[in-house]
Structure formats: C-alpha cells, structure tokens
Scaffold this active site. Sequence first.
Site, mmCIF file in Angstrom:
data_model
loop_
_atom_site.group_PDB
_atom_site.id
_atom_site.type_symbol
_atom_site.label_atom_id
_atom_site.label_comp_id
_atom_site.label_asym_id
_atom_site.label_seq_id
_atom_site.Cartn_x
_atom_site.Cartn_y
_atom_site.Cartn_z
ATOM 1 N N VAL A 63 0.937 -1.398 -0.001
ATOM 2 C CA VAL A 63 0.094 -0.129 0.001
ATOM 3 C C VAL A 63 0.768 1.220 -0.102
ATOM 4 O O VAL A 63 0.572 2.370 -0.565
ATOM 5 C CB VAL A 63 -0.688 -0.134 1.350
ATOM 6 C CG1 VAL A 63 -0.542 0.378 2.374
ATOM 7 C CG2 VAL A 63 -2.466 0.974 1.321
ATOM 8 N N ASN A 89 -7.470 0.921 6.043
ATOM 9 C CA ASN A 89 -7.829 -0.465 7.008
ATOM 10 C C ASN A 89 -6.238 -0.720 7.461
ATOM 11 O O ASN A 89 -5.523 -0.907 8.229
ATOM 12 C CB ASN A 89 -8.217 -1.114 6.750
ATOM 13 C CG ASN A 89 -7.989 -2.377 7.867
ATOM 14 O OD1 ASN A 89 -8.585 -2.789 9.159
ATOM 15 N ND2 ASN A 89 -7.633 -3.794 7.080
ATOM 16 N N SER A 140 -6.517 3.562 15.634
ATOM 17 C CA SER A 140 -7.132 3.053 17.582
ATOM 18 C C SER A 140 -6.810 3.722 18.749
ATOM 19 O O SER A 140 -6.865 4.508 18.195
ATOM 20 C CB SER A 140 -5.299 1.893 17.410
ATOM 21 O OG SER A 140 -5.093 1.670 18.142
ATOM 22 N N TYR A 153 3.653 4.502 16.440
ATOM 23 C CA TYR A 153 2.438 3.741 16.097
ATOM 24 C C TYR A 153 1.692 4.655 16.332
ATOM 25 O O TYR A 153 -0.144 5.465 15.999
ATOM 26 C CB TYR A 153 1.778 2.081 16.768
ATOM 27 C CG TYR A 153 0.192 1.725 16.045
ATOM 28 C CD1 TYR A 153 0.492 1.165 15.381
ATOM 29 C CD2 TYR A 153 -0.272 1.552 17.691
ATOM 30 C CE1 TYR A 153 -0.990 0.367 15.187
ATOM 31 C CE2 TYR A 153 -1.777 1.466 16.983
ATOM 32 C CZ TYR A 153 -2.567 0.290 15.581
ATOM 33 O OH TYR A 153 -2.868 -0.323 15.431
HETATM 34 N N1 LIG Z 1 -5.679 -6.053 16.129
HETATM 35 C C1 LIG Z 1 -5.736 -4.676 17.500
HETATM 36 O O1 LIG Z 1 -5.664 -5.328 18.705
HETATM 37 C C2 LIG Z 1 -5.821 -3.187 16.637
HETATM 38 C C3 LIG Z 1 -6.015 -2.210 17.218
HETATM 39 C C4 LIG Z 1 -6.433 -1.016 17.331
HETATM 40 C C5 LIG Z 1 -6.339 -0.753 15.436
HETATM 41 N N2 LIG Z 1 -6.014 -1.516 14.709
HETATM 42 C C6 LIG Z 1 -6.329 -1.473 13.780
HETATM 43 O O2 LIG Z 1 -6.604 -2.373 13.080
HETATM 44 C C7 LIG Z 1 -6.076 -2.355 11.344
HETATM 45 C C8 LIG Z 1 -6.212 -3.586 11.299
HETATM 46 O O3 LIG Z 1 -5.367 -4.727 11.827
HETATM 47 P P1 LIG Z 1 -5.865 -5.816 12.295
HETATM 48 O O4 LIG Z 1 -5.909 -5.217 13.624
HETATM 49 O O5 LIG Z 1 -6.510 -6.502 11.208
HETATM 50 O O6 LIG Z 1 -3.956 -6.496 11.992
HETATM 51 P P2 LIG Z 1 -3.277 -7.697 10.812
HETATM 52 O O7 LIG Z 1 -4.041 -8.901 11.104
HETATM 53 O O8 LIG Z 1 -1.654 -7.612 11.115
HETATM 54 O O9 LIG Z 1 -3.514 -7.370 9.331
HETATM 55 C C9 LIG Z 1 -3.036 -5.964 8.462
HETATM 56 C C10 LIG Z 1 -3.477 -6.491 7.332
HETATM 57 O O10 LIG Z 1 -3.012 -4.939 6.824
HETATM 58 C C11 LIG Z 1 -1.996 -5.782 5.682
HETATM 59 N N3 LIG Z 1 -1.064 -4.620 5.666
HETATM 60 C C12 LIG Z 1 -0.005 -3.860 6.414
HETATM 61 N N4 LIG Z 1 0.871 -3.315 5.673
HETATM 62 C C13 LIG Z 1 0.650 -3.598 4.416
HETATM 63 C C14 LIG Z 1 1.270 -2.914 3.268
HETATM 64 N N5 LIG Z 1 2.154 -2.736 3.406
HETATM 65 N N6 LIG Z 1 0.745 -2.713 2.184
HETATM 66 C C15 LIG Z 1 -0.205 -3.945 2.474
HETATM 67 N N7 LIG Z 1 -0.973 -4.512 3.053
HETATM 68 C C16 LIG Z 1 -1.264 -4.462 4.309
HETATM 69 C C17 LIG Z 1 -1.630 -6.813 5.366
HETATM 70 O O11 LIG Z 1 -2.067 -7.271 4.264
HETATM 71 P P3 LIG Z 1 -0.412 -8.589 3.913
HETATM 72 O O12 LIG Z 1 -0.364 -8.801 5.344
HETATM 73 O O13 LIG Z 1 -1.269 -8.980 3.455
HETATM 74 O O14 LIG Z 1 0.216 -7.915 3.676
HETATM 75 C C18 LIG Z 1 -2.865 -7.672 6.438
HETATM 76 O O15 LIG Z 1 -4.099 -7.405 5.726
HETATM 77 C C19 LIG Z 1 -4.708 -1.201 12.256
HETATM 78 O O16 LIG Z 1 -5.283 -0.332 11.200
HETATM 79 C C20 LIG Z 1 -4.659 -1.137 12.413
HETATM 80 O O17 LIG Z 1 -3.783 -0.515 13.209
HETATM 81 C C21 LIG Z 1 -6.005 -3.100 15.154
#
Ligand SMILES: NC(=O)c1ccc[n+]([C@@H]2O[C@H](COP(=O)([O-])OP(=O)(O)OC[C@H]3O[C@@H](n4cnc5c(N)ncnc54)[C@H](OP(=O)(O)O)[C@@H]3O)[C@@H](O)[C@H]2O)c1
Length: 255
Positions: A63, A89, A140, A153
């Site tokens: 991205v 996202n 977040s 972050y």
């Molecule tokens: N889980 C939590 O506790 C939490 C809490 C607060 C906020 N969030 C937010 O929620 C959102 C989703 O996170 P998640 O928890 O679902 O994390 P996740 O399971 O690690 O998924 C992250 C996603 O982002 C993609 N991604 C990351 N870097 C990328 C890049 N350079 N280019 C393209 N794709 C990229 C990954 O794709 P690939 O693996 O295919 O590269 C994956 O699909 C994020 O914005 C995160 O900050 C999560």
Amino acid sequence: MLNLNNKVSIITGASSGIGKATAILFSKLGSDLVILGRDEKALDETISKCNTKTKIIKIIGDVKRSEIQLKLVTECLTNFGKITTLVNNAAVFRLSSILNTKIEEYDEVMNTNLKSVLQLTQLCAPHLIKEKGTVINVSSIAGTKSFQNLLPYSMSKAALDQFTKCVALELADKGVRVNSVNPGTIETNIHRRAGYTEEQYKTFLERCKTTHALGRTGQPDEVANTIAFLASDLSSFTTGEIIHVDGGRHAMTPR
Ligand SMILES: NC(=O)c1ccc[n+]([C@@H]2O[C@H](COP(=O)([O-])OP(=O)(O)OC[C@H]3O[C@@H](n4cnc5c(N)ncnc54)[C@H](OP(=O)(O)O)[C@@H]3O)[C@@H](O)[C@H]2O)c1
C-alpha cells in the site's frame, strides 16, 4: 435494514484480521469489492468466504507504493465504473519507545499507516465526490489515548484521527462523509507480527480482561459491523466522527 447494495468498496489490508472480516461482511451486504494485501494466498482465503454474487477484484502489493495505489483506483474504475467507499485499514504495529525507535521503523509505520492513507484518499476523492461516497479510516484507541512503547504507532493513529476530522470538513459540502473506527484490542495477527511470542500474546490477552471495561478483547467482526454501518446510508448524518470499538476502554481511568 443495513445493506451495501450498489456500493463499490476499496478495502486495504483485506488479507487478515479486521480488513478480512470487513471484506467478507461488505460482500454479504451486497458491495462489490477491490481488496488489497501482500499475501495472495490469504487474500484468496478472504475471497473464498465472500458472497459469490458480488464481484471481487484482488490487488497484490504494498500500500506504500504509489503504483499500487493507482492500480487500486484504476482497476476499480475499469471493472465497476465508480468508487463509493474507501476503507483505509492496512497498517503495521510496532513496539518501540523514544529510547529505541529506529528511524527506519518510524518511516515504515508513518508511511504505511498515514502517508499511504493520504495518498490513496487523494486519488479516490474525485470519484468519491461523484458518488457522494464515504471514507472509513481504521485508527486505534492509541490515537486518542497514550500508551508507553507504542510511540510511532500512536503518533500515526493520532495524526490519522486529525486527518479524518479535517478531510470530513473539507469534503462535507461535496456530500462525502469521512469517519473513523478506533478499536481496542482485537484478536488478529497484528500483535504476533510485531514480535509477541505465543506466551507473551496469551499473557497480554489475559491482561486485556482488566483493561477493557467489558472484560474481554474484541473480535474482527465486531469492528467490521461498525465499519459497515459507517459505509451504509444508515449513517447518512454522521461525518468527522471517531468511534471507539473498544469494549469501553477509552472511558476507563486508572484509580
Ligand atoms: N488488532 C488490534 O488489536 C487493533 C487495535 C487497534 C487498531 N487496529 C487497527 O486495525 C487495522 C487492521 O489491523 P489488524 O489487527 O486486522 O491487523 P492484521 O491482522 O495484522 O492485518 C493487517 C492487514 O494490513 C495489511 N498490510 C499491512 N501492511 C501492508 C502494506 N505495506 N501493504 C499492503 N497491506 C498491508 C496486511 O496485509 P498482508 O499481510 O497481506 O501484507 C493485513 O491484511 C490496522 O489499521 C490496525 O492499526 C488493530
């Protein structure tokens, strides 16, 4: 009744966690999709769980790369003729403080979580204006509350929240709504990717029972439900809003 019929949504980071749950829910609610991730096998797994009646285009790539951002937009327009919804996202999570943050790590976090959001939103904006569409940014609790050892972050998410509110004002008179969901701890791959061992992750999840008012962590589909509401016409009078989906964590104060 909530539906996303006639919507065409771009979702970044749809190969895992919240983005994956959002893509599956959006397709079940009737939206066609253009989804992005770097892991093709994982993106295919997302597609296999989607509604077969909706059309889905997958884009494999980083991205942060401007040619990938452009590809998302051009593929969406070529295949569907419009963009109604952008879900920013994709993000990375890193554990580091003022004492040990490497500048390369800072750049990776800021470029993924913030700069790419600005760039992609900029590319989509003229098309969103045509459709009076919506943008939903996945931020977040770290955007609105301060934690130790999450410095770049937290900075990226705090800036993203200001981005949400400023762009909401800038596009309001053009009929485009811009909102944010701010999750608490959600069980996805993000913490393991940041280097937590299984043991550390288990301990962390256990401790989350005390740091979230509802006494538990969240699941990806609980965040996806709020994103779908913001993408739908049911939220037609909501813009510039930062919605915590965090089991009440933002309301807690240590005592
Ligand atoms: N889980 C939590 O506790 C939490 C809490 C607060 C906020 N969030 C937010 O929620 C959102 C989703 O996170 P998640 O928890 O679902 O994390 P996740 O399971 O690690 O998924 C992250 C996603 O982002 C993609 N991604 C990351 N870097 C990328 C890049 N350079 N280019 C393209 N794709 C990229 C990954 O794709 P690939 O693996 O295919 O590269 C994956 O699909 C994020 O914005 C995160 O900050 C999560």
